[in-house]
Scaffold this motif. Structure first.
Motif, PDB file in Angstrom:
ATOM      1  N   ARG A  51       0.862  -1.194   0.000  1.00 56.72           N
ATOM      2  CA  ARG A  51       0.000   0.000   0.000  1.00 56.72           C
ATOM      3  C   ARG A  51       0.890   1.232   0.000  1.00 56.72           C
ATOM      4  O   ARG A  51       1.779   1.387   0.851  1.00 56.72           O
ATOM      5  CB  ARG A  51      -0.877  -0.010   1.257  1.00 56.72           C
ATOM      6  CG  ARG A  51      -1.696   1.255   1.472  1.00 56.72           C
ATOM      7  CD  ARG A  51      -2.887   1.303   0.529  1.00 56.72           C
ATOM      8  NE  ARG A  51      -3.916   2.206   1.049  1.00 56.72           N
ATOM      9  CZ  ARG A  51      -4.000   3.506   0.758  1.00 56.72           C
ATOM     10  NH1 ARG A  51      -3.084   4.070  -0.042  1.00 56.72           N
ATOM     11  NH2 ARG A  51      -4.975   4.234   1.251  1.00 56.72           N
ATOM     12  N   GLY A  54      -1.936   6.802  -2.519  1.00 56.99           N
ATOM     13  CA  GLY A  54      -2.733   6.843  -3.736  1.00 56.99           C
ATOM     14  C   GLY A  54      -3.003   5.507  -4.389  1.00 56.99           C
ATOM     15  O   GLY A  54      -3.605   5.447  -5.460  1.00 56.99           O
ATOM     16  N   GLY A  55      -2.563   4.401  -3.794  1.00 53.25           N
ATOM     17  CA  GLY A  55      -2.849   3.115  -4.424  1.00 53.25           C
ATOM     18  C   GLY A  55      -2.002   1.965  -3.897  1.00 53.25           C
ATOM     19  O   GLY A  55      -1.578   1.941  -2.741  1.00 53.25           O
ATOM     20  N   TYR A  56      -1.746   0.998  -4.810  1.00 51.06           N
ATOM     21  CA  TYR A  56      -1.005  -0.212  -4.473  1.00 51.06           C
ATOM     22  C   TYR A  56       0.031  -0.493  -5.559  1.00 51.06           C
ATOM     23  O   TYR A  56      -0.153  -0.111  -6.727  1.00 51.06           O
ATOM     24  CB  TYR A  56      -1.933  -1.425  -4.374  1.00 51.06           C
ATOM     25  CG  TYR A  56      -2.842  -1.423  -3.174  1.00 51.06           C
ATOM     26  CD1 TYR A  56      -2.487  -2.085  -2.002  1.00 51.06           C
ATOM     27  CD2 TYR A  56      -4.075  -0.769  -3.212  1.00 51.06           C
ATOM     28  CE1 TYR A  56      -3.325  -2.095  -0.896  1.00 51.06           C
ATOM     29  CE2 TYR A  56      -4.919  -0.763  -2.107  1.00 51.06           C
ATOM     30  CZ  TYR A  56      -4.532  -1.426  -0.958  1.00 51.06           C
ATOM     31  OH  TYR A  56      -5.361  -1.418   0.135  1.00 51.06           O
ATOM     32  N   GLU A 100     -13.508   2.521  -2.563  1.00 49.28           N
ATOM     33  CA  GLU A 100     -12.044   2.477  -2.430  1.00 49.28           C
ATOM     34  C   GLU A 100     -11.372   3.366  -3.477  1.00 49.28           C
ATOM     35  O   GLU A 100     -10.399   4.061  -3.185  1.00 49.28           O
ATOM     36  CB  GLU A 100     -11.557   1.032  -2.552  1.00 49.28           C
ATOM     37  CG  GLU A 100     -11.941   0.164  -1.362  1.00 49.28           C
ATOM     38  CD  GLU A 100     -11.783  -1.321  -1.644  1.00 49.28           C
ATOM     39  OE1 GLU A 100     -11.848  -2.097  -0.676  1.00 49.28           O
ATOM     40  OE2 GLU A 100     -11.604  -1.708  -2.822  1.00 49.28           O
ATOM     41  N   LEU A 104      -8.866   6.512  -2.646  1.00 52.35           N
ATOM     42  CA  LEU A 104      -7.502   6.605  -3.173  1.00 52.35           C
ATOM     43  C   LEU A 104      -7.323   7.838  -4.046  1.00 52.35           C
ATOM     44  O   LEU A 104      -6.215   8.382  -4.144  1.00 52.35           O
ATOM     45  CB  LEU A 104      -7.165   5.343  -3.972  1.00 52.35           C
ATOM     46  CG  LEU A 104      -7.092   4.035  -3.171  1.00 52.35           C
ATOM     47  CD1 LEU A 104      -6.884   2.856  -4.110  1.00 52.35           C
ATOM     48  CD2 LEU A 104      -5.991   4.095  -2.130  1.00 52.35           C
ATOM     49  N   GLU A 107      -5.777  10.936  -2.529  1.00 53.36           N
ATOM     50  CA  GLU A 107      -4.358  10.890  -2.156  1.00 53.36           C
ATOM     51  C   GLU A 107      -3.484  11.206  -3.373  1.00 53.36           C
ATOM     52  O   GLU A 107      -3.881  10.986  -4.521  1.00 53.36           O
ATOM     53  CB  GLU A 107      -3.995   9.506  -1.593  1.00 53.36           C
ATOM     54  CG  GLU A 107      -4.801   9.112  -0.371  1.00 53.36           C
ATOM     55  CD  GLU A 107      -4.493   7.698   0.091  1.00 53.36           C
ATOM     56  OE1 GLU A 107      -5.112   7.252   1.070  1.00 53.36           O
ATOM     57  OE2 GLU A 107      -3.634   7.035  -0.524  1.00 53.36           O
ATOM     58  N   HIS A 109      -0.851  10.273  -5.776  1.00 58.36           N
ATOM     59  CA  HIS A 109      -0.210   9.046  -6.232  1.00 58.36           C
ATOM     60  C   HIS A 109       0.990   9.361  -7.117  1.00 58.36           C
ATOM     61  O   HIS A 109       0.893  10.117  -8.083  1.00 58.36           O
ATOM     62  CB  HIS A 109      -1.197   8.176  -7.007  1.00 58.36           C
ATOM     63  CG  HIS A 109      -0.573   6.947  -7.598  1.00 58.36           C
ATOM     64  ND1 HIS A 109      -0.061   5.937  -6.833  1.00 58.36           N
ATOM     65  CD2 HIS A 109      -0.358   6.587  -8.897  1.00 58.36           C
ATOM     66  CE1 HIS A 109       0.427   4.989  -7.614  1.00 58.36           C
ATOM     67  NE2 HIS A 109       0.271   5.371  -8.872  1.00 58.36           N
TER      68      HIS A 109
END
Length: 212
Positions: A51, A54-56, A100, A104, A107, A109
């Protein structure tokens, strides 16, 4: 909760869900992983889903068969909704709910995705990333600095003088080794070529003979 589904050929799909604040999800063939992938092409500790802001991302952990996006091997993959990647030969599907995705989106990213460095053919190890050059780049229309040129010219001059000195010394010692003194018995003369050269300067010159 993000959804990860693992599909191995000939086996049932393995769906998993994780909390949005879960920092790391480890994947591999070993039973101590968070997601155990029973596939021969998957390494014991193959990759990690992390994690980030802003994401994965999916990050390879120096596995044998790597992780792939569109059949291209990658070191890090930015995971997006409905993205399909390969972990070894196992397919991984990544999904996010609308809630979700909205969370995200708030944020910042910064993409992390990158391909691995090409491996050295001799050592089979990844090549090191080049270190930044100490010489500043030359911009178009701007003359390059002269410091390196001047230093090189000074070095070449010193080398030339040194070689010339060595040639002269070699010539002198070669002549001296074959020389026989012209002034035997002189107390103030010394042996060798240098001694005779010194003796020529010290010896009184004979007056020229004139006819009567």
């Amino acid at each position: 909760m993000p959804r990860v589904c693992i599909n191995v050929q000939g086996k049932n799909a393995q769906p998993y869900r994780f909390a949005l604040d879960r920092k790391v999800v480890r994947m591999g063939r070993s039973t101590d992983n968070d997601i155990v992938i029973d596939c021969p092409s998957v390494s014991s500790h193959h990759c990690e889903m992390k994690r980030i802001e802003g994401g994965y991302i999916l990050e390879d952990k120096d596995s044998t068969n790597g992780i792939k996006l569109d059949d291209e091997r990658m070191e890090i993959i930015d995971l997006e909704n409905d993205l399909d990647v390969l972990v070894g030969d196992a397919a991984l599907e990544f999904e996010l709910t609308d809630k979700e995705k909205d969370a995200l989106a708030d944020e910042d990213h910064v993409p992390k995705q990158r391909a691995p460095l090409p491996k050295n053919k001799e050592t089979s190890e990844p090549r090191k990333r080049p270190a930044p050059s100490a010489t500043p780049p030359v911009r178009p229309g701007v003359p390059a600095p002269l410091a390196s040129t001047q230093t090189s010219s000074g070095s070449n001059f010193a080398i030339t003088i040194g070689l010339l000195f060595l040639v002269l010394m070699a010539f002198y010692f070669g002549m001296a080794s074959k020389h026989t003194s012209k002034y035997p018995g002189k107390e103030w003369s010394s042996k060798g070529l240098w001694g005779d050269m010194w003796s020529d300067g010290m010896s009184p010159k004979k007056k020229p003979v004139t006819s009567k």
